[in-house]
Design an enzyme around this catalytic site. Structure first.
Site, PDB file in Angstrom:
ATOM      1  CE1 TYR A 111       4.235  -8.014  -0.630  1.00  0.00           C
ATOM      2  CE2 TYR A 111       4.559 -10.389  -0.771  1.00  0.00           C
ATOM      3  CZ  TYR A 111       5.055  -9.126  -0.489  1.00  0.00           C
ATOM      4  OH  TYR A 111       6.355  -8.974  -0.073  1.00  0.00           O
TER       5      TYR A 111
ATOM      6  CD  GLN B 149      -5.369 -10.457 -11.157  1.00  0.00           C
ATOM      7  OE1 GLN B 149      -5.041 -10.085 -12.279  1.00  0.00           O
ATOM      8  NE2 GLN B 149      -4.497 -10.547 -10.156  1.00  0.00           N
TER       9      GLN B 149
ATOM     10  CD  GLU C 185      -3.608  -6.250   0.404  1.00  0.00           C
ATOM     11  OE1 GLU C 185      -3.350  -5.051   0.172  1.00  0.00           O
ATOM     12  OE2 GLU C 185      -3.108  -7.189  -0.229  1.00  0.00           O
TER      13      GLU C 185
ATOM     14  CB  CYS D  82       2.525  -8.157 -12.191  1.00  0.00           C
ATOM     15  SG  CYS D  82       3.140  -7.102 -10.865  1.00  0.00           S
TER      16      CYS D  82
END
Length: 449
Positions: free
Chosen positions: A317, A276, A336, A407
């Site tokens: 994810y 992040q 992932e 996002c």
């Protein structure tokens, strides 16, 4: 013959999802303009022309909005943070409006007033940057110049960058040090691709210099010891690809792995890995999500506070595991696709002693068997949203709760519209992860009907 730029004048109407301001020309065509605000009359230079719309960049404001302010990075803000031209309260309002509009576009009504969380930190919040390079010939007897650069929005050109208000001072200082070192060696931008720098919350930096020529000694070990960084790498990246992809690692100096703590949980991650950019705001999103991990717990996001049970968690994810390993409880499966991220995730699992946590290397759409009716499912997909096969599996198995952080509210709204066949929206909240830019994060909690 040099093509002359074309200019248009228009009164702008609204902010649209991409972040531009929308206007309508006298011939009925729509225009999407950077550097303008609603209700402003502006002149703009046309950068792209299509049959039914054009795009452009404001060159003159004829009538200014009361929301307009002077950008802090006057010469480069359009490339990095094009919403520096508006007050912060206007930014918050526009982001809430864009979330609402995205969901209305898919006939989804959000049940509560849209709140966009911010810690009110508007600058120096980014812990990662990728610079390009620019050189020009000063003369036959002089070496090329060498400057850090960003790509100019709306064109293929570059803009020289010496400062950027979104970045902490440590990143800028390190970037200048590497630039000056290479310039003294008469290195040209033609030999370089990008410079990637990342820092943790303590201010430690690592760097990766991506080069187009195999020059492992472009920076020596002795020279790196003088740089204000804990480590770095020289990376050859195939010049046929514009992206900063790792073709070969030519040299490594110091410690290139960063560590950070997220909600009290320590994580390791690589410079090029996914992590992040704005950790304090991310931690608030995690705290909000954590309240919904126990099913059927209802929280203050919906003004309710009843208890619930702990179900195993599937984290799709998952990146390096910052969601599943902080709020996923003792029984979490993390999926992932990126091999290096999964390697870091597994190291994090081992270091934390999470015996019941599993790291799975696979695309989420190829790991559908992990989704069962007895799991709480957490998803944090890329901007493209959920894969169609993931949505189909969620509808088929109908796990009791889906916690969806996105996002891109536009694709999240699309996915939510499909999921409402079996689910109701219990809670939602926006997050201003990227102040002074149009980017928005949004959380939706879905419960099985």
């Amino acid at each position: 013959m040099v093509k002359q730029p074309r200019y248009e004048t228009v009164t702008l109407e609204k902010i649209v999802g991409g972040g531009q301001a929308l206007g309508t020309l006298s011939d009925g065509r729509k225009c999407f303009v950077w550097g303008g605000l609603p209700d402003e009359t502006v002149t703009f230079r046309v950068t792209k022309k299509k049959a039914h719309f054009i795009e452009g960049i404001v060159t003159e404001v004829l009538h200014a909005s009361p929301e307009r302010i002077a950008p802090r990075d006057a010469s480069s803000y359009l490339s990095t943070s094009p919403w520096q031209i508006m007050t912060f309260s206007a930014e918050q309002n526009y982001k809430a409006a864009l979330i609402k509009e995205a969901f209305e576009l898919h006939n989804v009504v959000l049940p509560h007033k849209i709140d966009v969380y911010t810690d009110r930190r508007k600058f120096q919040y980014r812990n990662k940057v990728e610079f390009s390079w620019f050189s020009e010939r000063a003369g036959e007897s002089y070496p090329d110049t060498l400057d850090l650069a960003f790509f100019r929005r709306g064109s293929k050109g570059k803009i020289i960058v010496n400062e950027c208000s979104l970045l902490p001072s440590g990143i800028i200082t390190l970037a200048h040090s590497i630039r000056d070192l290479l310039h003294r060696k008469h290195i040209s931008a033609r030999q370089l691709k990008t410079l990637l720098i990342r820092s943790n919350q303590q201010g430690s930096c690592v760097w990766q210099l991506y080069i187009k020529d195999r020059l492992p000694n472009i920076i020596t070990r002795e020279e790196t010891e003088m740089l204000p960084a804990q480590g770095g790498e020289i990376i050859y990246s195939d010049p046929r690809s514009p992206a900063s992809r790792i073709t070969a690692r030519l040299a490594k100096f110091g410690d290139t792995t960063l560590t950070d703590t997220v909600l009290g949980t320590p994580f390791r991650y690589a410079c090029e890995g996914f992590f992040q950019v704005n950790i304090p705001v991310y931690e608030q999103a995690l705290r909000d999500m954590q309240e919904w991990v126990s099913y059927p717990k209802c929280t203050t996001l919906a003004n309710n506070d009843t208890g619930g049970e702990n179900l195993p968690v599937i984290d799709l994810y998952a990146g390096v595991g910052t969601i599943g390993l902080t709020i996923g409880g003792d029984n979490a499966t993390l999926i992932e696709i990126n091999e290096s991220a999964v390697a870091e995730m597994q190291r994090n699992i081992t270091a934390l002693g999470r015996a019941n946590a599993r790291a799975v290397l696979a695309p989420s759409e190829k790991a559908l068997d992990f989704i069962t009716p007895n799991h709480v499912v957490i998803v944090d997909p890329p901007r493209a949203g959920l894969h169609a096969d993931v949505i189909a599996k969620l509808l088929e198995t109908a796990p009791p709760r889906i916690i969806y952080l996105s996002c891109n509210p536009v694709t999240q709204a699309r996915d939510t519209a499909l999921l409402t066949e079996e689910y109701n929206i219990r809670a939602h909240r926006g997050y201003n992860f990227f102040p002074r830019t149009p980017h928005i994060e949004h959380l939706v909690v879905l419960d099985r009907k």
